[in-house]
Every structure is written in structure tokens, then in C-alpha cells.
Design a protein around this motif. Structure first.
Motif, PDB file in Angstrom:
ATOM      1  N   UNK A   1      43.649  37.144  36.853  1.00 16.67           N
ATOM      2  CA  UNK A   1      44.384  36.401  38.106  1.00 16.67           C
ATOM      3  C   UNK A   1      44.845  37.242  39.004  1.00 16.67           C
ATOM      4  N   UNK A   2      44.825  36.879  40.385  1.00 15.67           N
ATOM      5  CA  UNK A   2      45.324  37.758  41.676  1.00 15.67           C
ATOM      6  C   UNK A   2      46.435  36.958  42.185  1.00 15.67           C
ATOM      7  N   UNK A   3      47.590  37.732  42.454  1.00 15.85           N
ATOM      8  CA  UNK A   3      48.713  37.014  42.908  1.00 15.85           C
ATOM      9  C   UNK A   3      49.017  37.408  44.366  1.00 15.85           C
ATOM     10  N   UNK A   4      49.060  36.744  45.101  1.00 13.08           N
ATOM     11  CA  UNK A   4      49.379  36.934  46.655  1.00 13.08           C
ATOM     12  C   UNK A   4      51.025  37.208  46.704  1.00 13.08           C
ATOM     13  N   UNK A   5      51.345  38.145  47.601  1.00 11.05           N
ATOM     14  CA  UNK A   5      52.642  38.586  47.879  1.00 11.05           C
ATOM     15  C   UNK A   5      52.671  38.656  49.297  1.00 11.05           C
ATOM     16  N   UNK A   6      53.410  37.435  49.739  1.00 12.05           N
ATOM     17  CA  UNK A   6      53.539  37.409  51.311  1.00 12.05           C
ATOM     18  C   UNK A   6      54.486  38.542  52.053  1.00 12.05           C
ATOM     19  N   UNK A   7      55.356  39.191  51.163  1.00  9.81           N
ATOM     20  CA  UNK A   7      56.161  40.079  51.726  1.00  9.81           C
ATOM     21  C   UNK A   7      55.288  41.409  51.987  1.00  9.81           C
ATOM     22  N   UNK A   8      54.410  41.999  51.088  1.00 10.29           N
ATOM     23  CA  UNK A   8      53.676  42.947  51.262  1.00 10.29           C
ATOM     24  C   UNK A   8      52.304  42.711  51.904  1.00 10.29           C
ATOM     25  N   UNK A   9      51.915  41.657  51.892  1.00 11.12           N
ATOM     26  CA  UNK A   9      50.652  41.008  52.539  1.00 11.12           C
ATOM     27  C   UNK A   9      49.630  41.519  51.604  1.00 11.12           C
ATOM     28  N   UNK A  10      49.769  41.662  50.443  1.00  7.91           N
ATOM     29  CA  UNK A  10      48.889  42.183  49.387  1.00  7.91           C
ATOM     30  C   UNK A  10      48.642  41.393  48.201  1.00  7.91           C
ATOM     31  N   UNK A  11      47.366  41.438  47.680  1.00  4.02           N
ATOM     32  CA  UNK A  11      47.149  40.596  46.408  1.00  4.02           C
ATOM     33  C   UNK A  11      47.022  41.249  45.342  1.00  4.02           C
TER      34      UNK A  11
ATOM     35  N   UNK B   1      36.968  40.999  46.188  1.00  2.94           N
ATOM     36  CA  UNK B   1      38.303  40.097  46.631  1.00  2.94           C
ATOM     37  C   UNK B   1      38.438  40.577  47.955  1.00  2.94           C
ATOM     38  N   UNK B   2      38.288  41.752  48.456  1.00  7.14           N
ATOM     39  CA  UNK B   2      38.071  42.130  50.047  1.00  7.14           C
ATOM     40  C   UNK B   2      37.116  41.184  50.686  1.00  7.14           C
ATOM     41  N   UNK B   3      35.834  41.294  49.971  1.00  7.30           N
ATOM     42  CA  UNK B   3      34.875  40.378  50.803  1.00  7.30           C
ATOM     43  C   UNK B   3      35.353  38.899  51.001  1.00  7.30           C
ATOM     44  N   UNK B   4      36.080  38.553  50.176  1.00  2.61           N
ATOM     45  CA  UNK B   4      36.675  36.942  50.312  1.00  2.61           C
ATOM     46  C   UNK B   4      37.692  36.753  51.368  1.00  2.61           C
ATOM     47  N   UNK B   5      38.452  38.139  51.328  1.00  2.00           N
ATOM     48  CA  UNK B   5      39.812  38.197  52.317  1.00  2.00           C
ATOM     49  C   UNK B   5      40.859  36.869  51.784  1.00  2.00           C
ATOM     50  N   UNK B   6      40.967  36.774  50.480  1.00  2.00           N
ATOM     51  CA  UNK B   6      41.938  36.066  50.006  1.00  2.00           C
ATOM     52  C   UNK B   6      43.286  36.327  50.511  1.00  2.00           C
ATOM     53  N   UNK B   7      44.191  35.405  50.897  1.00  2.00           N
ATOM     54  CA  UNK B   7      45.607  35.497  51.052  1.00  2.00           C
ATOM     55  C   UNK B   7      46.139  34.467  50.517  1.00  2.00           C
TER      56      UNK B   7
ATOM     57  N   UNK C   1      53.368  39.881  40.749  1.00  2.00           N
ATOM     58  CA  UNK C   1      53.296  39.843  42.366  1.00  2.00           C
ATOM     59  C   UNK C   1      53.840  41.093  42.758  1.00  2.00           C
ATOM     60  N   UNK C   2      53.777  42.120  41.690  1.00  2.00           N
ATOM     61  CA  UNK C   2      54.237  43.553  42.141  1.00  2.00           C
ATOM     62  C   UNK C   2      55.667  43.795  42.407  1.00  2.00           C
TER      63      UNK C   2
END
Ligand code: PMP
Length: 306
Positions: free
Chosen positions: A39-49, A87-93, A290-291
Motif C-alpha cells: 500500500x501507498x498512503x497519501x499524506x496531504x501535509x507533506x504532499x507525499x505518497x 507511482x511517479x508515472x501515475x502521479x497518484x495523490x 502515512x510517515x
């Protein structure tokens, strides 16, 4: 997210819709593939996956491949790198599920494993919670977990998931959220796609790796969190009716995440509400993924800023 979902196939990043195999593919006919779920978890605070424990997942993929004589010509580090590129190619947010697959790729009518070429592919799709993470009800399945000398549970083999699907489907048709499977020896093994922990008298207990379980990456995280919190753990076989005497019960796995079980075979677990140890570990797990847990920051790998 990019316009089009991209996949890794034949050594290149291509649109998922073009990443196709023939119906004659060995793995499609005989279930001769091994796979992972990350799984990859999006963190809106750091804008990172954040990808959770990619190296342990790919190390397990390589161990699974060895069982089926599948050639996987990438190192763990290379596989982690391909994941980040995909994941970068997909630009998932948003939260995603990542599915790498190594499989017998020849168009061959041949029951066997040797002399058949291998391939590797990976795709990822957006995915949130797929089962509730609190208050789930489970039933002990009449389907037994496949034993090590039948199809090893230790290896994550595509065809073996028929066993998981039969038990999970039965549980849902009977009105439960999930199935717990017993091994051939009648002892508790695991749920259809997650590992199980029980709390009795303050001790966190889970079946050993010799109880026909998949050696879960999340299971290991639970041990690490328990150690951090000073919660004693015990790895030993579990009887079915111990589940009825448990103070707490929870399932853990990449897909399931961490889910508190409040009913087993229509009997309440403990007080009938998720217990304090479950909640403590669950809370820290959801921070970690989420880091957001400095102590466990190296359990996740950032896709965009690392
Ligand atoms: N057992 C089975 C049968 C599974 O399919 C999974 C999910 N991969 C797990 C346990 C949990 O493993 P992990 O924590 O590595 O996702």
C-alpha cells in the motif's frame, strides 16, 4: 493521478490497457504466479505518497518466486526503485494499492515448473479501506488452510488464493465480515488474507510461521510496535476455542490494515468492543503508514520527495 493508469510490463512503463497476456499463458492456466500487495498512503501535509515496507515485501516476493522456480532478475532495491518510478508515472495523490506479479509466462500446455520462462509486471490502483477497521465479525471457516506440503502458504502463490476466496466468500454469504481458517492440524492459522493476533491476560499472541500462515509484513510491524509499547508477545499455536476466551482479537495485513474483531462465531470478543491493546497498536499503525511516526519513519518510503 495521470490521465491514464500506467503499469510496468516487459521492462517498461506502459498504459495498463496495453499490459496484456495471452490466454495460453502458463500462469493463467495453472496459477503459477507469485505476487505481493503493498500500500501507498497519501499524506496531504507533506504532499507525499508513502509506500509501507517495500523492501520486506519484495524480499518475500523473491522468496515466493524461489519456491515456484520463477526467475526474478531484479534485486530488492531495483524492485523498490521500479515501484517508485511507476507511482511517479501515475502521479497518484491518494491512497493506492500496488500489485507486483512474477509469473510463468510461456504459452505452454505443460504441468510443471522447469523450462518455462518467467516474467514480471506491476500495476497500482487507487484504494481506500476495503474492510471496516473496527467491530468486524468473523467465523471459523469449514475450509481448511492449505498446508505447507500442499501449496505452501509461506509463498504468496496466485493459484493458492482459491483457498482464501472460498473461505472469504463463504463467510460473507453467511453474514460475517471475514473467515478464520484452521490448519490441517485443527489449530488456528490465519484469516483469508490477513494474520491474526489475540490478547489474553495482557499478552499479544499469534500463531507461529509453522502454522501455515503467510509470514505477514504487517505481522512483523505489530511485533515492532508491541516492543515499542512494552506489550509482551508470545508466538505459539492457538486453539479454536481460545478465540472464544480472548480478551481482544484483531486481524492485520496490508489490505485489511488493522481491524479489531468484536465477534467470533457469534460470540462477543472480550467486552464486545475493540480493546485497549488493539486500539493502541492500530492508532500507531495508522500514523506510521502515512510517515507520521518519527520513530518508524524508515518503515515507509516516500515516492515524491525522498
Ligand atoms: N495472510 C494472507 C493469506 C495474506 O494474503 C496476507 C496479505 N498479503 C497476509 C496474511 C498479510 O500479509 P501482509 O501483512 O504482508 O500484507
Amino acid at each position: 493521478m495521470a490521465q491514464e493508469v500506467m503499469a510496468f510490463f516487459d521492462g517498461r512503463i506502459v498504459p495498463l490497457k496495453d499490459a496484456n497476456v495471452s490466454i495460453a499463458t502458463h500462469a493463467f492456466n495453472y496459477g503459477t504466479g507469485v505476487f505481493e500487495g503493498l500500500r501507498g498512503y497519501w499524506n496531504a501535509d507533506t504532499e507525499d505518497l508513502y509506500v509501507v515496507q517495500p523492501a520486506p515485501h519484495f524480499a518475500r516476493l523473491k522468496r515466493s518466486a524461489r519456491v515456484l522456480h520463477i526467475d526474478l532478475p531484479y534485486s530488492v532495491e531495483e524492485l523498490v526503485d521500479v515501484t517508485r518510478k511507476l507511482l511517479r508515472a501515475n502521479q497518484f495523490r491518494e491512497d493506492v494499492y500496488i500489485r507486483p506479479l512474477a509469473y510463468k509466462a510461456d504459452a505452454a500446455i505443460k504441468v510443471g515448473l522447469s523450462g518455462i520462462s518467467s516474467a514480471f509486471a506491476m500495476f497500482a490502483l487507487p484504494m481506500g479501506d476495503y474492510v471496516p477497521t473496527a467491530g468486524i465479525s468473523v467465523a471459523v471457516s469449514s475450509w481448511r488452510r492449505i498446508a505447507d506440503n500442499m501449496i505452501p502458504s509461506r509463498a504468496k502463490v496466485t493459484g493458492a488464493y482459491v483457498n482464501a476466496a472460498l473461505s472469504s466468500d463463504q463467510a460473507k454469504a453467511d453474514g460475517y465480515d471475514e473467515a478464520i481458517m484452521l490448519g490441517d492440524d485443527g489449530q488456528v492459522s490465519e484469516a483469508s488474507s490477513s494474520n491474526l493476533f489475540m490478547v489474553r491476560n495482557g499478552v499479544l499472541i499469534t500463531p507461529p510461521v509453522t502454522s501455515d500462515i503467510l509470514e505477514g509484513v504487517t505481522r512483523q510491524i505489530v511485533f515492532d510496535l508491541a516492543q515499542e509499547f512494552g506489550i509482551p508477545t508470545d508466538v505459539r499455536p492457538i486453539d479454536r476455542t481460545e478465540l472464544y476466551s480472548a480478551d481482544e482479537l484483531f486481524l492485520c495485513g496490508t489490505g485489511v490494515q488493522m481491524a479489531g474483531v468484536t465477534q467470533v462465531d457469534r460470540r462477543p470478543v472480550g467486552t464486545g468492543k475493540p480493546g485497549p491493546i488493539t486500539e493502541k497498536i492500530q492508532q500507531e499503525y495508522f500514523r506510521l503508514v502515512r510517515g507520521r511516526s518519527p520513530k518508524f519513519r524508515d518503515y515507509v518510503s516516500a515516492v515524491y520527495h525522498d
